[in-house]
Structure formats: C-alpha cells, structure tokens
Design an enzyme around this catalytic site. Structure first.
Site: not given
Length: 474
Positions: A149, A234, A236, A273
């Site tokens: 990311y 992570d 999400i 998201k």
C-alpha cells in the site's frame, strides 16, 4: 518573505509525508479536472481511489427505515444529551460490541473477537500508526512484502520514525511472499545494524487484490514466532473477497497454531472499505497483547471516533439481518464489478494479475513500455493521466519490483462511468498497438532497403524509438 526553516520542526519542513509521489499526484490531477458526465465529460476519471460505492444504497435504505439511529432526527433526539457529553477513550460499549460482532461475521463466524480488545482509531491510517508507536522505537524497522500500500510509507514512518524494509516479491509466483525472501530481508537488515521489530502486511493485499492462503499464513506466523518479532495484519478488505481461496484471518490461524506467541499478533481493521464508510474515520486496533491494548487505548485520545458516529454505527451493526445481507451483497457486487472490468480489459487484449478480493486490479501494461524501466513506466503513466484522462496508480508507487504494473480501482464509480473509462482505455491501447505495427513494418522495410550492417548500426542508435514506445503519439 521566505520562511526560516529553523523556526519549525524537522517534521514540518521535511518531505517524508510522501504527498509529492505519483500516487497522490494522480489525485491532484483528478481534483483539478474531475470528470462529470454532463458538466465535464472530458475530465479525468478517478480510478486511483480504492473506495467502495457499490453498496451505499443498502445503508441509505437502512437509515430511512431506522431514523431513531441518529440523534439528529426527531426519532432519535432523546439520546442527544447522553451522546453529546464527554466520552472517555474506551468508547461506547455498544459500539465496541457492534464492531467485534461485525468483524466476526466478516470472517464467516469462524473466530470470536472480544470487545475489551477493540481499540478505536481515526481510520486504518491511525490504527497502523498507533501500532508502530506501541511496537517500535524510532530507527527500528518493520518488514513489508512488496508491492505494498502506497501510503504505508506515510502511515508507518512519517511521525514514528520507524523504518520500512521491503521484502521483494515478483510476478514469477504472482508476487507471493516466500520464506526465502523473508529470511533474506531479515538477514540483510541485521547485517547493517537495523533492528527488525516485526512484519506488517495487508491481507487481502492492496494493490494485488489477493488473499493469503493457509500455507503462506503458516509460513509467516512460523517466521515471526521463530524470530520473536511482531506480526501486524491489516485486514480492512476482509469482506470484499469474492472468490476462492477465500479469506483466512490471522485470528483464525492462531486457533490452529497453539505454539505461536499470541502477544506478537495484532490486527488492523476499519469500516472504510468493507462498508464504504471512509468519511466516518472508523479504525480499529485489535491486539492479543494486553500491554499493547492498554497503550493503544491511551493513545486513541489523539484519534477518537466521534460519539455520534459510534452511536449510529452501534445501532446499525447490531442489526444482524442487515449485516448478514450487507456482507453477502458486498461480495456479490464486487465480484460482478470485477468481472465487468476485467472482461472489458480482456476484450482489448490487456490482462491483470489474477485476484479474488479488493476494489481494484493490478493491470499489466508491460508490453506498452518503450523499455522495461521505471522511467518508461512513469512516461506511460503521465500519458494515461494527461491524454487518456484516467487516473491510475503506477506500480512503482507501491514499490513494485517490476515496471509496467498499474493498480486500477473499479468500485468508486457507477457503471456508466466505468464503461466510459473502458472505452477510453480501449481507444488508447488499440491506437498504441496500431502505431506499434506501423513502426515494426517501417523497420522491416528499412532493413530490406539497406545492407544488414547498416541497418543494425541504425537500430542501435538511441534516436530510434522502441516499437513499444507510448511516446510516439503527438
């Protein structure tokens, strides 16, 4: 009058935020000339923002049917005084209960989350930074598999001073992280005196749009357990998974791997998201380490979720029927949009990395580079921004090890806009392909017209454009 930089902190005058990167430059290009079907049909189409607008109608319908959920309605005004007064950094109990229950459902009900371990934060950005403050000191480092990311550089490092050590992955195995790559990055860091405190990654991956399989997760967890370093996952994009191999949370894995030290395992989550609520700034730190939970909760004072938001979401997330239907629809609609977009690319001869999750694809434009360099990637990206008028994100923004890959988001627009974007891309790709054929034909005729040694000398000249050059269009 010029500003004396000595008057400000190094943070204020530094350039470590990353705002001048191509990732954010694309957003600026869109902001300066945003597409609108009626008012600005020649504007830039935003395909660089991983936003989920596919299920907002479901949330709107729920709000209409449940006006009491908001303290700003006649039906909910009686709760105003209780919500408007001071709330401590633990957050509303019913909110933490709702988040824990939603996280369980988004993972298929295969794991349980304790509300006492749910710590609020200002989005996943704040959650990731909070964990860095809790787990590492300035100068320490975290391993991060590439591509990763783009904003991790900001989120993990800018204010904390924590370093990022890329773990290089490549397309030969679809960018899957391997034990060999992990060991190599860890060893190289140690040899240069860098202290590795952990490994952080997104699962499902941004920008790959893939979820980690059980075997890979076992490898990662054995690695961090052997080194006694932290693992931050992570998660999400958990609810956006739409195809096999499905989503396996690290929370599920630790139930199967009793030998792993749970104090080393931490999860980042948000509603940005999966539910398409990035403006609500709801982030979550969930740690199996009691000391980290305590520290993160204290630090959450600097990035709390508003009580009004907590109260509203607590009511919505407690509606089990709504949540179950929403999660089902997210997966279905993401799958439909993914198919629509990838089939459109396929028709024009453009492929993508095979994916099963996320709000984007990693598009392969390596064949359109004038040469296999990141300079060529940036040249192609500028043409797509300036001429094709589409904002996509170059792979180099995500520290991709190979030039020519681009992340393209497909869930932040309606179908009509997506079709316009596909038509623009198709025209661009076909025009480039036709120009490439013409250049190839010209070179073949040139070779027939001159002795071979003369042609070879001419072909080696730097003045001759590559047959794949995207620059021969003006």
């Amino acid at each position: 009058m010029s500003l004396d930089k000595n008057l400000l902190s190094k943070l204020a005058v530094g350039d470590k935020h990353g705002e001048d990167s191509p990732y954010f430059d694309g957003w600026k290009a869109y902001d300066n000339n945003p597409f609108h079907p009626e008012h600005n049909p020649q504007g830039v189409i935003q395909m660089g923002l991983a936003e989920n607008q596919l299920c907002s109608d479901l949330i709107k319908d729920w709000i209409k049917a449940n006006p009491h959920a908001s303290i700003c309605t006649a039906e909910g005004i009686d709760g105003f005084s209780d919500i408007a007064v001071f709330q401590d950094y633990h957050g509303l109990k019913q909110f933490r209960q709702g988040i824990a229950a939603f996280m369980e459902r988004a993972r298929g009900g295969r794991v349980r989350f304790e509300e006492e371990r749910v710590v609020m934060s200002g989005g996943a950005t704040g959650a990731n930074e909070t964990l860095m403050f809790c787990l590492a000191d300035r100068g320490d480092a975290f391993l991060v598999p590439t591509p990763y990311y783009a904003a991790f550089d900001r989120d993990l490092s800018w204010r904390t001073g924590v370093r990022i050590i890329p773990v290089e992955c490549n397309s030969s195995n679809n960018f899957q992280v391997t034990k060999q790559a992990l060991e190599s990055a860890y060893r190289n860091a140690q040899e240069t005196g860098i202290k590795i405190k952990g490994l952080i990654l997104a699962n499902p991956s941004n920008p790959l749009g893939t979820s980690l399989g059980r075997e890979t997760l076992q490898t990662l967890m054995d690695f961090i357990n052997d080194k006694q370093i932290h693992l931050v996952c992570d998660e999400i994009y958990a609810a956006t998974v739409f195809a096999e191999p499905g989503f396996i949370s690290v929370a599920e894995m630790i139930q199967e791997m009793d030998h792993v030290n749970r104090d080393l395992i931490h999860i980042v989550y948000s509603l940005s998201k999966d539910m398409g609520l990035p403006g609500f700034r709801v982030g979550v730190v969930y740690s199996y380490n009691d000391a980290v939970v305590t520290c993160a909760r204290r630090m959450s004072s600097f990035g709390l979720v508003s009580s009004q938001t907590q109260s509203f979401l607590a009511t919505m997330l407690s509606d089990q029927s709504f949540v179950d239907n929403f999660l089902k629809e997210v997966s279905r609609r993401v799958a439909k949009r993914h198919l629509m977009f990838t089939e459109g690319l396929k028709e024009m001869g453009v492929s993508c990395l095979r994916s099963n999750a996320g709000l984007f694809v990693l598009m392969d434009l390596r064949q359109m580079l004038r040469d296999q360099t990141f300079e060529s990637e940036m040249s192609l990206w500028r043409i797509i921004i300036e001429k094709v008028k589409i904002n996509i994100s170059p792979g180099s923004s995500f520290h991709c090890s190979e030039p020519g890959w681009f992340r393209v988001c497909f869930a932040n627009m309606d179908e009509d806009t997506l079709q316009i974007a596909l038509q623009r891309m198709k025209s661009f790709v076909l025009r480039d392909r036709e120009n490439s054929k013409k250049r190839k034909s010209f070179q073949e005729n040139l070779k027939l017209s001159f002795p071979s040694n003369m042609y070879d000398e001419h072909a080696r000249s730097p003045r001759l454009m590559s047959p794949h050059s995207p620059l021969v269009r003006t």
